[in-house]
Design an enzyme around this catalytic site. Structure first.
Site, PDB file in Angstrom:
ATOM      1  N   GLY A 181       0.806  -1.217   0.000  1.00 22.47           N
ATOM      2  CA  GLY A 181       0.000   0.000   0.000  1.00 22.47           C
ATOM      3  C   GLY A 181       0.838   1.264   0.000  1.00 22.47           C
ATOM      4  N   GLU A 182       1.837   1.305   0.876  1.00 23.01           N
ATOM      5  CA  GLU A 182       2.689   2.480   0.978  1.00 23.01           C
ATOM      6  C   GLU A 182       3.512   2.679  -0.298  1.00 23.01           C
ATOM      7  OE1 GLU A 182       2.441   0.105   3.134  1.00 23.01           O
ATOM      8  OE2 GLU A 182       1.892   0.952   5.084  1.00 23.01           O
TER       9      GLU A 182
END
Length: 262
Positions: free
Chosen positions: A65-66
């Site tokens: 996600g990051e």
């Protein structure tokens, strides 16, 4: 600023633990199908050998996600800075696979080095970043301090720490100040997190509310044939998705679905 005793003890501890951490991390990557050479990036050994002559901007994110959240930002910065090259580091095999499928121009991916003197020295000696941007909750003490000591400009973006992490850092104010002082800029996801960073002894004049980078991400790539197959199977029925769930959350999701059906 003098290094607090807690930080010095942490440095010594990582020297003794790095052989065990390296074995664990490389095995994990190897089980995920990562080549031996690339798994050794965890020890600071670069597999991309040409740094390039222009400025290098390093982005460090934790996982999928990051990592994906910063790709749009890297793409936009690449348009504004045509001479710049970009390095993105992450810790998991899945994040590496996703990033490499959507890599912006002039960008390379490496696995992040362990937070220990040896791996970090090798990594920084090779890459020599001009700027380093850390994403969300990636606060690795030595990685931050050693990068700063090389003269790089540094920022923490999309900052988000759990309530427990904030409480832990607040218990060691001198160490927290020593670590957070490396950042020239800290951008948080909301006002609450901005206040939490100040409460953790981050320099108030360098803290500001930003935007959630994930909301700016471009849609992931899709398989047109598979999408058509799914749409045919659904026959126009409404669909909702519970993604990236944690243990126990599926039961809550199923109960909510039963309520919706009723």
């Amino acid at each position: 600023m003098r290094a607090p005793l807690l930080y010095q003890l942490y440095v010594v501890l990582t020297v003794f633990l790095v052989p065990f951490a390296a074995r664990s991390e490389t095995r994990k990557l190897r089980r995920a199908g990562v080549a031996v050479e690339r798994a050794h990036e965890k020890l600071g050994h670069a597999t991309e050998y040409r740094r390039g002559s222009g400025p290098l901007i390093w982005f460090h994110a934790a996982s999928v996600g990051e990592s994906l959240s910063v790709l749009s930002l890297i793409g936009r910065m690449g348009e504004m800075l045509p001479r710049a090259r970009f390095l993105i580091t992450s810790g998991t095999a899945t994040s590496a696979q996703m990033v490499e499928k959507r890599m912006p121009p002039r960008c390379v991916h490496q696995f992040a080095p362990l937070d220990s003197p040896g791996p970090l020295k090798r990594f920084l000696d090779h890459w020599r970043p001009d700027a380093a941007i850390f994403v969300e909750s990636e606060i690795w003490p030595q990685m931050l301090r050693r990068t700063r000591s090389r003269g790089a400009k540094m920022a923490l973006v999309n900052a988000r720490l759990s309530t427990r992490s904030v409480a832990t850092w607040k218990k060691v104010p001198k160490t927290a100040r020593y670590i957070l002082d490396v950042f020239d800029l800290i951008l948080t996801q909301n006002d609450e997190m901005a206040q939490a960073m100040v409460d953790m002894n981050a320099p108030p004049e360098r803290v500001a509310r930003g935007v959630n980078l994930k909301s700016l991400s471009t849609p992931p790539p899709k398989d047109p044939a598979l999408l058509a197959q799914v749409r045919t199977a659904l026959k126009g029925r409404p669909v909702w998705v519970a993604a990236s769930t944690h243990k126990g959350e599926e039961e809550t999701v199923l109960r909510a679905h039963q309520s919706l059906l009723a």
